[in-house]
Design a protein around this motif. Structure first.
Motif, mmCIF file in Angstrom:
data_model
loop_
_atom_site.group_PDB
_atom_site.id
_atom_site.type_symbol
_atom_site.label_atom_id
_atom_site.label_comp_id
_atom_site.label_asym_id
_atom_site.label_seq_id
_atom_site.Cartn_x
_atom_site.Cartn_y
_atom_site.Cartn_z
ATOM 1 N N UNK A 265 0.835 -1.199 0.000
ATOM 2 C CA UNK A 265 0.000 0.000 0.000
ATOM 3 C C UNK A 265 0.869 1.248 0.000
ATOM 4 N N UNK A 266 1.902 1.254 0.840
ATOM 5 C CA UNK A 266 2.832 2.382 0.882
ATOM 6 C C UNK A 266 4.081 2.001 1.658
ATOM 7 N N UNK A 267 5.091 2.872 1.571
ATOM 8 C CA UNK A 267 6.342 2.729 2.326
ATOM 9 C C UNK A 267 6.551 4.005 3.122
ATOM 10 N N UNK A 268 7.084 3.844 4.316
ATOM 11 C CA UNK A 268 7.342 5.029 5.140
ATOM 12 C C UNK A 268 8.412 4.728 6.184
ATOM 13 N N UNK B 234 -9.992 -0.510 -1.418
ATOM 14 C CA UNK B 234 -10.666 0.032 -0.232
ATOM 15 C C UNK B 234 -9.658 0.693 0.700
ATOM 16 N N UNK B 235 -8.494 0.091 0.864
ATOM 17 C CA UNK B 235 -7.454 0.658 1.730
ATOM 18 C C UNK B 235 -6.970 1.997 1.197
ATOM 19 N N UNK B 236 -6.778 2.086 -0.101
ATOM 20 C CA UNK B 236 -6.364 3.360 -0.706
ATOM 21 C C UNK B 236 -7.417 4.442 -0.471
ATOM 22 N N UNK B 237 -8.671 4.062 -0.602
ATOM 23 C CA UNK B 237 -9.778 5.004 -0.391
ATOM 24 C C UNK B 237 -9.793 5.498 1.066
ATOM 25 N N UNK B 238 -9.605 4.591 2.021
ATOM 26 C CA UNK B 238 -9.581 4.959 3.444
ATOM 27 C C UNK B 238 -8.457 5.958 3.706
ATOM 28 N N UNK B 239 -7.284 5.696 3.158
ATOM 29 C CA UNK B 239 -6.144 6.597 3.389
ATOM 30 C C UNK B 239 -6.372 7.952 2.731
#
Length: 70
Positions: free
Chosen positions: A4-7, A57-62
């Motif tokens: 989903x992402x890196x941080x 859905x996860x992208x939308x939530x973020x």
């Protein structure tokens, strides 16, 4: 699973984990142990992973929470 992402930001990672779990989306943070090995300098980013079917859905939530999503 999909990334989903890196941080490197531990506060952001914790916030994202809570957001996703509160939305009923299971996530896993990869590379936490690798980051510890490099001395906790924050050089190696951690990856937030979600199931393939939860990715949209996860992208939308973020996005709804004001988080930058690549």
């Amino acid at each position: 699973m999909k990334e989903l992402l890196r941080s490197n930001d531990m506060a952001q990672l914790s916030f994202i984990e809570v957001l996703l779990r509160d939305s009923g989306i299971e996530c896993v943070v990869f590379d936490g142990h690798t980051s510890i090995l490099e001395g906790s300098l924050g050089v190696l980013p951690r990856r937030v992973m979600v199931l393939d079917e939860d990715w949209d859905a996860a992208r939308r939530v973020l996005r709804d929470a004001g988080q930058d999503v690549p």
